[in-house]
Design a protein around this motif. Structure first.
Motif, mmCIF file in Angstrom:
data_model
loop_
_atom_site.group_PDB
_atom_site.id
_atom_site.type_symbol
_atom_site.label_atom_id
_atom_site.label_comp_id
_atom_site.label_asym_id
_atom_site.label_seq_id
_atom_site.Cartn_x
_atom_site.Cartn_y
_atom_site.Cartn_z
ATOM 1 N N ALA B 441 0.836 -1.204 0.000
ATOM 2 C CA ALA B 441 0.000 0.000 0.000
ATOM 3 C C ALA B 441 0.871 1.255 0.000
ATOM 4 O O ALA B 441 0.590 2.225 -0.698
ATOM 5 N N ASP B 450 -2.427 11.090 -6.668
ATOM 6 C CA ASP B 450 -3.526 11.177 -5.700
ATOM 7 C C ASP B 450 -4.879 11.057 -6.400
ATOM 8 O O ASP B 450 -5.805 10.428 -5.895
ATOM 9 N N LEU B 453 -5.617 7.465 -7.141
ATOM 10 C CA LEU B 453 -5.991 6.709 -5.941
ATOM 11 C C LEU B 453 -7.388 7.093 -5.462
ATOM 12 O O LEU B 453 -8.165 6.235 -5.034
ATOM 13 N N ASP B 454 -7.711 8.391 -5.581
ATOM 14 C CA ASP B 454 -9.052 8.824 -5.155
ATOM 15 C C ASP B 454 -10.127 8.211 -6.043
ATOM 16 O O ASP B 454 -11.218 7.866 -5.582
ATOM 17 N N GLN B 457 -10.629 4.772 -4.941
ATOM 18 C CA GLN B 457 -11.315 4.806 -3.652
ATOM 19 C C GLN B 457 -12.823 4.981 -3.859
ATOM 20 O O GLN B 457 -13.640 4.423 -3.124
ATOM 21 N N ARG B 460 -14.379 1.744 -4.648
ATOM 22 C CA ARG B 460 -14.474 0.955 -3.426
ATOM 23 C C ARG B 460 -15.668 1.418 -2.577
ATOM 24 O O ARG B 460 -16.427 0.595 -2.043
ATOM 25 N N PHE B 475 -4.864 0.746 -0.268
ATOM 26 C CA PHE B 475 -4.702 2.207 -0.233
ATOM 27 C C PHE B 475 -3.773 2.633 0.897
ATOM 28 O O PHE B 475 -3.887 2.162 2.025
#
Lengths: 470, 503
Positions: B441, B450, B453-454, B457, B460, B475
């Protein structure tokens, strides 16, 4: 609850090695200071899990704490000070000690040494429930004593011959008896007339040119319940050119005791056996029971804390061979006569996993003209016998026996061949549970098959002699 | 998780009692010693003792467990055989570990339809064994195939030696029944290939337990190939072996597998399984071809020629299945075998373009010889053994160290991280087949921005708004789904443009 290791990278648990070494041994935990499992050996486990599919209890229950790596984890906790709880002791006791994990482990973890040391700890530092304690005492007052076992033959045979056994089995009364008693009853093999249990002569001379002088361990269960196997062993060795020395007063080798953590008792038995064979003037000590052979080969380690005795023990251990090893070492001289049967060979755990003897029995069987050898699926998984495990833990041993019986029957072989009296009794019992389907197959020790071939006994006669013929 | 940080033991006791009524006494573990045997998976560096372990047998039981966890706001983590190498099944200290090792029935093998339907705890190799009598097998073959579970394979999108030709788990799963993070039982896909609509199955495979727990998996069965030929070629060094790999692929030959081991990995394998590889080899290649016999025969000759052209000094050809198994035994035991030559080690997993192999291997050698690695305070003298799926550039460097020597573990981890930097520098990835899990992670930001990754997310959170399913994995900075992510002060760019919605 906490992470086992303090944090060096914020919230991430810090990396500390593989199944990292034991921090410091804490004798206030489950284990005392007398031969605790070696922390360095515990640290060898990398937790890869390759041992799981060959572990009989993991196969049965699919639980981590009843797997080799789980038990190693429990040992690590115990070394670090976790107390000996019923659950911890229960998971150690549930281990059959089949050593399939030792074969499977790519990292070379010596689970055999670890569990042996742990069993001694459990024996000293855990109080089992009363029934278990009584049962263990009863077992160890009987099994490692050949004479007492032989005395049991009479009543057992009378019971079988009177037809009472059939009545009892049909009545269902066994189901109401405690499982262990029912198991003991069901495991006893059909016994021949007492003449078949007559002691062997103290010396059997080689046929033709003598090629070696060997000693024969007659064993406890083997000697009392399967005297035919000892006789066959002596005959085959003699026909292959061995003078066979069979000391009259030999006792138990100590295998059952050592495999159940009874160290002092094991040493007492082992010392006597060492003394007996030291003075017998033999080049090899031949063993035809897998469990006995495996523990005799480890006599040196058993006496690790008595240097002088350890040396003598190691010297004797170096002479110990399974009968199949010795016969392959010598090479065949006697004529093999055709024996047209199909044979399923079952690897006894203490022969295959503990002693690494797999090729030799197959080589001997394959060399018999007309004999067809078949492999059993899941051959690496224990049949559930495991010394006296089937008496102590029938709830685990029974499904393992059934699994083995199904795999054996699937080979379609005429005869099941193996090299351990415990396996023979265990699988025979599983066959019996299957009724007619199970009674179709005969059972024999490797050396009995060889004996039949060397003596040109027709296959039918040989099968009539089989252990389970009803 | 903020929701569970102050959880009191009493709440967990209540949860355990509820779970016992659903699953029965024996299937709920709270005994401390038993719990501890579940504190790590195949990556034993990370250990967290779970609060509760459950061993469900059915989909309904899994759903009941998840609903109970949701009601109590307790995190949960799914675990198969516990052989993962990224800490994907690392438990939550105040959570429930849902172990599928007793859900191990093969529900159906449909050889003519080329599918098998299995429970998640079924062992990978058992699928192939079940299909073998009809001449079929299950293709993905992680080195741990003798024990790893199909559920775990699915969660991590596991690969294996034969993925070069046949693809990863995601290419072999056509349907899944799962318990969603709210406890609902959902089916994605089925026996048919490629259902219409969004590829939710594609999103689920490899989601590392963050989008739900698989309770039934439909996998492809492949016809066992008519012919299989395997050779073992020994080279003076990994340079020549790498050259041979490139030559083979460039020639249009697609082997079922091309595996490489360097000298140190060979030493370990020899110590463990006595595979008797050629003496003095700086690298060995295992090349396996499968398919119709005439094609395999023609290409096998070509492969041998490319090996010889690249200075192979010995080529062995497996005469039968036993010899083939011995070639593979050395390779498949390599990870655990390293335990024989080093007290501790890290298994790394990274991907590079195949053509960069010789360059990257030289850089790795330089790292262990003590030169400074890229972006790391390069320590020296750390030995690195290399095992890899050479055909698709999937590296498995094994970083060796002795934890009892102060500072060695940190050095080894630094080298291990530097190797991943190399992978990214050469246009590769920080994981080929082991997954991100807990272990990687922290490396995700090296590969993704970022914003990237957002966006992940958000997917998810669409499945698991409470963040209870395997928190702390994938993450680098776990956060609640309502939280404004990262450093963004304004509306998320994707949300502003209407592409995505913040839950």
């Amino acid at each position: 609850m906490s992470t086992a290791h303090s944090s060096a990278h914020g919230d991430q648990p810090v990396m500390t090695g593989v199944v990292d070494g034991v921090a410091t041994f804490d004798p206030s935990g489950a284990f005392d200071e007398h031969r605790p499992p070696d922390a360095a050996l515990v640290g060898d486990c990398v937790h890869c899990g390759f041992c799981l599919p060959t572990c009989p209890t993991y196969v049965l229950w699919g639980e981590e704490m009843d797997s080799p790596r789980g038990r190693i984890y429990l040992m690590k906790g115990a070394l670090e000070g976790e107390p000996m709880t019923d659950s911890m002791a229960g998971h150690f006791d549930a281990c059959l000690g089949c050593m399939a994990c030792v074969t499977a482990c790519p990292s070379g973890v010596q689970y055999d040494k670890l569990i042996e040391a742990t069993r001694g700890q459990v024996e000293r530092n855990h109080r089992r429930p009363l029934r278990q304690r009584l049962l263990r005492e009863a077992i160890f007052a009987t099994f490692p004593h050949p004479r007492r076992l032989r005395l049991l033959r009479g009543p057992l045979r009378a019971y079988q011959a009177s037809g009472l056994q059939r009545v009892v089995r049909r009545s269902g009364v066994l189901r109401r008896l405690p499982t262990v008693i029912a198991t003991m009853e069901s495991l006893a093999p059909p016994l021949g007339p007492s003449s078949s249990a007559r002691p062997l002569p103290e010396r059997v001379s080689a046929r033709g040119t003598r090629r070696a002088t060997v000693g024969l361990l007659t064993g406890c269960v083997q000697g009392a319940f399967f005297p035919g196997v000892n006789a066959a062993t002596a005959r085959v060795l003699a026909m292959e050119g061995c003078d066979v020395v069979i000391p009259r007063d030999q006792g138990c080798c100590g295998a059952l005791s050592v495999h159940n953590g009874r160290e002092a008792e094991a040493k007492k038995f082992a010392r006597a056996v060492i003394e007996t064979f030291e003075s017998a003037g033999v080049e090899r000590v031949v063993v035809n029971a897998a469990g006995c052979g495996s523990s005799m080969k480890e006599y040196g380690e058993l006496f690790a804390d008595e240097p002088e005795m350890a040396q003598r023990a190691a010297a004797l251990a170096a002479l110990v061979r399974d009968v199949s090893e010795v016969l392959v070492e010598l090479g065949p001289v006697a004529q093999r006569h055709p024996l047209p049967v199909t044979v399923a060979y079952h690897d006894a755990c203490h022969l295959a996993h503990a002693q690494g003897v797999r090729a030799q029995p197959r080589e001997l069987l394959n060399a018999i003209p007309g004999l067809e050898l078949r492999e059993i699926a899941e051959s690496e998984i224990c049949c559930g016998s495991a010394g006296v495990y089937n008496l102590l833990a029938p709830h685990a041993a029974e499904p393992l026996g059934d699994r083995k019986a199904a795999n054996v029957l699937a080979t379609g072989a005429d005869v099941l061949v193996t090299a351990n009296p415990g396996c023979l009794m265990q699988v025979a019992t599983a066959f019996r549970r299957r009724g007619a389907a199970g009674s179709a197959i005969a059972m024999a020790h490797t050396v009995e098959v060889l004996d039949a071939s060397l003596r040109a006994v027709p296959a039918e006669t040989f099968q009539k002699r089989s252990l389970l013929q009803k | 998780m903020a929701t569970t940080a102050q959880r009191r033991p009493r709440d967990l006791d209540r949860l355990a009692a509820r779970l016992r009524t659903v699953l029965g006494e024996g299937a709920v573990i709270t005994d401390r010693n038993r719990l501890r045997t579940y504190e790590c998976d195949g990556l034993a560096h990370y250990k967290v003792t779970p609060a509760i372990v459950v061993l469900p047998h059915t989909t309904a039981e899994v759903a009941a467990v998840v609903r109970a966890c949701v009601d109590e706001r307790v995190p949960y983590v799914a675990r198969g055989s516990g052989t993962g190498l990224s800490g994907g099944a690392l438990p939550s200290a105040e959570g429930v570990l849902v172990v599928t090792s007793q859900m191990r029935d093969i529900l159906e093998t449909d050889a003519p339809g080329e599918r098998a339907v299995v429970q998640p705890g079924v062992i990978n190799l058992h699928v192939s064994k079940a299909a073998a009598p009809e001449g079929y097998y299950y293709a993905p073959d992680p080195s741990s195939q003798q024990i790893c579970s199909i559920g775990g394979n699915l969660a991590e999108n596991s690969g294996g030696a034969h993925c070069l030709k046949y693809g990863f788990t995601t290419n072999h799963v056509t349907g899944v029944e799962l318990v969603a993070p709210d406890g609902e039982i959902v089916r994605l896909g089925g026996k048919a290939p490629d259902p219409p609509g969004y590829d939710l199955l594609g999103a689920f495979v490899g989601s590392e337990g963050t989008l739900g727990i698989a309770t039934e998996v439909t996998v492809r069965l492949l016809r066992a190939p008519e012919a299989v030929r395997t050779l073992l070629a020994a080279f003076p060094s990994t340079d020549e072996a790498g050259g041979a790999v490139s030559a083979i692929i460039a020639a249009g030959v697609l082997p079922a597998a091309v595996e490489m081991m360097d000298a140190l990995a060979i030493e370990a394998a020899e110590a463990a399984v006595h595979c008797d590889y050629p003496q003095g080899a700086g690298a060995v290649l295992i090349v396996e071809l499968d398919g119709p016999a005439p094609e395999v025969e023609a290409q096998f000759g070509e492969v041998q020629r490319h090996c010889r052209d690249n200075k192979a000094f010995e080529i062995r050809i497996a005469a039968d299945d036993i010899e083939r198994a011995l070639f593979w035994k050395g390779r498949k035991s390599a990870f655990a075998a390293v335990g024989r030559i080093s007290p501790d080690y890290i298994v790394q997993d990274g991907v590079i373009p195949r053509t960069a192999l010789p360059a990257v291997l030289r850089r790795i050698a330089a790292l262990s010889d003590g030169e400074q690695g890229q972006g790391t305070e390069g320590p020296s003298g750390v030995r690195v053994a290399n095992v890899f799926h050479a055909g698709d550039g999937n590296l498995h460097p094994l970083v060796l160290f002795d934890e009892s020597v102060p500072g060695e573990a940190e050095k080894a981890e630094a080298i291990s991280g530097a190797i991943l930097d190399l992978c990214i520098e050469y246009g590769g990835s920080i994981t080929g087949e082991h997954g991100v899990g807990a272990d990687k992670a922290k490396y995700m930001p090296r590969m993704f921005t970022d914003d990237d990754l957002d966006t992940m997310q958000m997917l998810r959170c669409a499945f698991d708004p409470l963040g209870l399913a395997n928190p702390g994995k994938i993450f680098p900075t776990p956060r609640l789904c309502g939280e404004v992510p990262g450093r963004h002060k304004g509306v998320h760019p994707l949300a502003a443009s209407g592409v995505a919605e913040v839950f």
